[in-house]
Design a protein around this motif. Structure first.
Motif, PDB file in Angstrom:
ATOM      1  N   PRO A  69     -17.058 -25.936 -31.517  1.00 39.25           N
ATOM      2  CA  PRO A  69     -16.816 -24.675 -32.073  1.00 39.25           C
ATOM      3  C   PRO A  69     -16.173 -24.109 -30.928  1.00 39.25           C
ATOM      4  CG  PRO A  69     -19.221 -25.102 -32.158  1.00 39.25           C
ATOM      5  CD  PRO A  69     -18.539 -26.393 -31.602  1.00 39.25           C
ATOM      6  N   TRP A  70     -15.096 -23.045 -31.366  1.00 39.12           N
ATOM      7  CA  TRP A  70     -14.537 -22.247 -30.344  1.00 39.12           C
ATOM      8  C   TRP A  70     -15.613 -21.309 -29.382  1.00 39.12           C
ATOM      9  CZ3 TRP A  70      -9.761 -21.767 -28.304  1.00 39.12           C
ATOM     10  CH2 TRP A  70      -9.639 -20.532 -27.477  1.00 39.12           C
ATOM     11  N   ARG A  71     -15.458 -21.492 -28.088  1.00 33.99           N
ATOM     12  CA  ARG A  71     -16.331 -20.440 -27.332  1.00 33.99           C
ATOM     13  C   ARG A  71     -15.281 -19.672 -26.340  1.00 33.99           C
ATOM     14  NH1 ARG A  71     -21.473 -21.045 -27.362  1.00 33.99           N
ATOM     15  NH2 ARG A  71     -21.624 -20.084 -25.079  1.00 33.99           N
ATOM     16  N   GLU A  72     -15.439 -18.444 -26.549  1.00 36.87           N
ATOM     17  CA  GLU A  72     -14.691 -17.319 -25.800  1.00 36.87           C
ATOM     18  C   GLU A  72     -16.009 -16.175 -25.535  1.00 36.87           C
ATOM     19  OE1 GLU A  72     -10.543 -14.924 -25.731  1.00 36.87           O
ATOM     20  OE2 GLU A  72     -11.047 -16.174 -27.642  1.00 36.87           O
ATOM     21  N   PRO A  73     -16.950 -16.405 -24.732  1.00 39.68           N
ATOM     22  CA  PRO A  73     -17.647 -15.307 -24.392  1.00 39.68           C
ATOM     23  C   PRO A  73     -17.003 -13.906 -24.063  1.00 39.68           C
ATOM     24  CG  PRO A  73     -18.404 -17.231 -23.195  1.00 39.68           C
ATOM     25  CD  PRO A  73     -16.985 -17.493 -23.835  1.00 39.68           C
ATOM     26  N   GLY A  74     -15.992 -13.866 -23.434  1.00 41.59           N
ATOM     27  CA  GLY A  74     -15.113 -12.726 -23.038  1.00 41.59           C
ATOM     28  C   GLY A  74     -14.714 -12.045 -24.249  1.00 41.59           C
ATOM     29  N   ALA A  75     -14.598 -12.569 -25.549  1.00 37.83           N
ATOM     30  CA  ALA A  75     -14.315 -11.776 -26.736  1.00 37.83           C
ATOM     31  C   ALA A  75     -15.224 -11.214 -27.323  1.00 37.83           C
ATOM     32  CB  ALA A  75     -13.612 -12.957 -27.673  1.00 37.83           C
ATOM     33  N   PHE A  76     -16.260 -10.951 -26.912  1.00 40.56           N
ATOM     34  CA  PHE A  76     -17.445 -10.346 -27.380  1.00 40.56           C
ATOM     35  C   PHE A  76     -17.379  -8.965 -26.637  1.00 40.56           C
ATOM     36  CE2 PHE A  76     -19.537 -14.421 -28.079  1.00 40.56           C
ATOM     37  CZ  PHE A  76     -19.777 -14.340 -29.652  1.00 40.56           C
ATOM     38  N   ARG A  77     -17.257  -7.777 -27.554  1.00 41.75           N
ATOM     39  CA  ARG A  77     -17.144  -6.418 -27.372  1.00 41.75           C
ATOM     40  C   ARG A  77     -18.195  -5.753 -27.666  1.00 41.75           C
ATOM     41  NH1 ARG A  77     -14.104  -8.386 -24.100  1.00 41.75           N
ATOM     42  NH2 ARG A  77     -11.685  -8.555 -24.729  1.00 41.75           N
ATOM     43  N   VAL A  78     -18.858  -5.013 -26.574  1.00 47.71           N
ATOM     44  CA  VAL A  78     -19.906  -3.815 -27.057  1.00 47.71           C
ATOM     45  C   VAL A  78     -19.289  -2.692 -27.662  1.00 47.71           C
ATOM     46  CG1 VAL A  78     -21.756  -2.661 -25.902  1.00 47.71           C
ATOM     47  CG2 VAL A  78     -21.463  -4.925 -25.190  1.00 47.71           C
ATOM     48  N   THR A  79     -19.917  -2.534 -28.791  1.00 46.70           N
ATOM     49  CA  THR A  79     -19.375  -1.390 -29.547  1.00 46.70           C
ATOM     50  C   THR A  79     -20.217  -0.197 -29.442  1.00 46.70           C
ATOM     51  OG1 THR A  79     -20.396  -2.081 -31.525  1.00 46.70           O
ATOM     52  CG2 THR A  79     -18.020  -2.749 -31.188  1.00 46.70           C
ATOM     53  N   SER A  80     -21.510  -0.261 -29.223  1.00 47.94           N
ATOM     54  CA  SER A  80     -22.447   0.695 -28.754  1.00 47.94           C
ATOM     55  C   SER A  80     -23.987   0.164 -28.075  1.00 47.94           C
ATOM     56  CB  SER A  80     -22.865   1.401 -30.087  1.00 47.94           C
ATOM     57  OG  SER A  80     -23.681   0.520 -30.847  1.00 47.94           O
ATOM     58  N   ARG A  81     -24.291   1.049 -27.545  1.00 47.38           N
ATOM     59  CA  ARG A  81     -25.678   0.907 -26.745  1.00 47.38           C
ATOM     60  C   ARG A  81     -26.310   1.839 -26.127  1.00 47.38           C
ATOM     61  NH1 ARG A  81     -22.766  -0.770 -20.838  1.00 47.38           N
ATOM     62  NH2 ARG A  81     -21.764   1.268 -20.441  1.00 47.38           N
ATOM     63  N   GLU A  82     -27.664   1.663 -26.210  1.00 48.89           N
ATOM     64  CA  GLU A  82     -28.625   2.627 -25.988  1.00 48.89           C
ATOM     65  C   GLU A  82     -29.832   2.113 -25.453  1.00 48.89           C
ATOM     66  OE1 GLU A  82     -30.982   6.293 -28.439  1.00 48.89           O
ATOM     67  OE2 GLU A  82     -30.385   4.359 -29.392  1.00 48.89           O
ATOM     68  N   VAL A  83     -30.507   2.736 -24.272  1.00 52.11           N
ATOM     69  CA  VAL A  83     -31.586   2.406 -23.744  1.00 52.11           C
ATOM     70  C   VAL A  83     -32.429   3.701 -23.469  1.00 52.11           C
ATOM     71  CG1 VAL A  83     -32.805   1.729 -21.393  1.00 52.11           C
ATOM     72  CG2 VAL A  83     -30.659   0.613 -22.027  1.00 52.11           C
ATOM     73  N   ARG A  84     -33.524   3.473 -24.389  1.00 55.89           N
ATOM     74  CA  ARG A  84     -34.594   4.722 -24.232  1.00 55.89           C
ATOM     75  C   ARG A  84     -36.004   4.212 -24.183  1.00 55.89           C
ATOM     76  NH1 ARG A  84     -36.230   5.162 -29.979  1.00 55.89           N
ATOM     77  NH2 ARG A  84     -34.830   3.663 -31.235  1.00 55.89           N
ATOM     78  N   PRO A  85     -37.117   4.892 -24.033  1.00 55.38           N
ATOM     79  CA  PRO A  85     -38.368   4.541 -23.792  1.00 55.38           C
ATOM     80  C   PRO A  85     -38.909   4.083 -25.210  1.00 55.38           C
ATOM     81  CG  PRO A  85     -38.022   6.714 -22.887  1.00 55.38           C
ATOM     82  CD  PRO A  85     -36.695   6.440 -23.367  1.00 55.38           C
ATOM     83  N   HIS A  86     -39.750   3.045 -25.117  1.00 53.74           N
ATOM     84  CA  HIS A  86     -40.076   2.342 -26.228  1.00 53.74           C
ATOM     85  C   HIS A  86     -40.996   3.572 -26.947  1.00 53.74           C
ATOM     86  CE1 HIS A  86     -42.046  -0.491 -29.195  1.00 53.74           C
ATOM     87  NE2 HIS A  86     -41.059  -1.311 -28.615  1.00 53.74           N
ATOM     88  N   PRO A  87     -40.860   3.775 -28.104  1.00 54.90           N
ATOM     89  CA  PRO A  87     -41.565   4.780 -28.936  1.00 54.90           C
ATOM     90  C   PRO A  87     -43.310   4.321 -29.162  1.00 54.90           C
ATOM     91  CG  PRO A  87     -40.205   3.584 -30.648  1.00 54.90           C
ATOM     92  CD  PRO A  87     -39.814   3.061 -29.291  1.00 54.90           C
ATOM     93  N   THR A  88     -43.391   2.961 -29.161  1.00 53.40           N
ATOM     94  CA  THR A  88     -45.048   2.593 -29.224  1.00 53.40           C
ATOM     95  C   THR A  88     -45.407   1.917 -28.205  1.00 53.40           C
ATOM     96  OG1 THR A  88     -44.391   0.723 -30.544  1.00 53.40           O
ATOM     97  CG2 THR A  88     -44.775   2.650 -31.779  1.00 53.40           C
ATOM     98  N   ALA A  89     -44.832   1.568 -27.152  1.00 50.51           N
ATOM     99  CA  ALA A  89     -45.154   0.650 -26.170  1.00 50.51           C
ATOM    100  C   ALA A  89     -44.942   1.258 -24.986  1.00 50.51           C
ATOM    101  CB  ALA A  89     -44.666  -0.857 -25.892  1.00 50.51           C
ATOM    102  N   PRO A  90     -45.966   1.926 -24.121  1.00 46.53           N
ATOM    103  CA  PRO A  90     -45.804   2.525 -22.873  1.00 46.53           C
ATOM    104  C   PRO A  90     -45.513   1.757 -21.920  1.00 46.53           C
ATOM    105  CG  PRO A  90     -48.264   2.907 -23.605  1.00 46.53           C
ATOM    106  CD  PRO A  90     -47.451   2.027 -24.569  1.00 46.53           C
ATOM    107  N   GLY A  91     -44.664   2.274 -20.935  1.00 46.86           N
ATOM    108  CA  GLY A  91     -43.973   1.114 -19.841  1.00 46.86           C
ATOM    109  C   GLY A  91     -43.036   0.255 -20.334  1.00 46.86           C
TER     110      GLY A  91
END
Length: 171
Positions: A69-91
């Motif tokens: 299979p073709w492998r080109e990891p550099g061709a993956f593009r992040v289109t959106s991202r978010e980091v936030r506190p977990h709503p149900t697991a503290p810490g």
């Protein structure tokens, strides 16, 4: 010196007329077979080259061989991202990202690397996630087709106030 009688001398085989076209035909067949054999033997390396891949796909389709299979990891593009506190697991943090395969060919699911950084750019934590981890289940298909988008969700421990940035990488 007397000559030996005719029946005592070995008979000479009749010489066949030479056919130079047979040698040229054999030489032409070898000139075609050698590069073909070299390309097939080295097809895994050549298949990673965008210039060679279409030729090898045609050749393997004709001969019935398989390409990795073709492998080109550099061709993956992040289109959106978010980091936030977990709503149900503290810490814990809930990390969601969407990425797309911008390669010209389908390729295997990548490992997703998430790194959290401090204000000086030093990595506080780095981890690679397998597709089963960021998808929540094994992928339905073995390959991601060109243009396909994927939503990944991760739960990670909160490193505290020192973490001010995060990065995604694909392997």
């Amino acid at each position: 010196m007397a000559r030996a009688p005719r029946f005592a001398t070995p008979a000479r085989p009749a010489l066949k007329p030479s056919r130079p076209w047979g040698w040229w035909l054999a030489l032409a067949a070898l000139a075609i077979a050698l590069p073909l054999q070299l390309a097939l033997a080295d097809r895994a390396r050549l298949a990673a080259d965008p210039g060679w891949r279409p030729r090898l796909e045609w050749l393997c389709g004709w001969l019935g061989c398989a390409l990795p299979p073709w492998r080109e990891p550099g061709a993956f593009r992040v289109t959106s991202r978010e980091v936030r506190p977990h709503p149900t697991a503290p810490g814990a943090l809930l990390v969601t990202t969407s990425f797309r395969n911008d390669a010209r060919w389908p390729q295997p699911w990548p490992q997703l690397e998430v790194a959290l950084h401090d204000i000086d750019g030093r990595a506080l934590g780095v981890r690679r996630f397998a597709p089963e981890e960021y998808l929540g289940a094994p992928p339905a298909a073995a390959l991601i087709v060109p243009g396909q988008s994927v939503l990944a969700t991760l739960e990670i421990l909160d490193p505290g106030k020192r973490a001010v940035a995060f990065t995604f990488d694909f392997h």
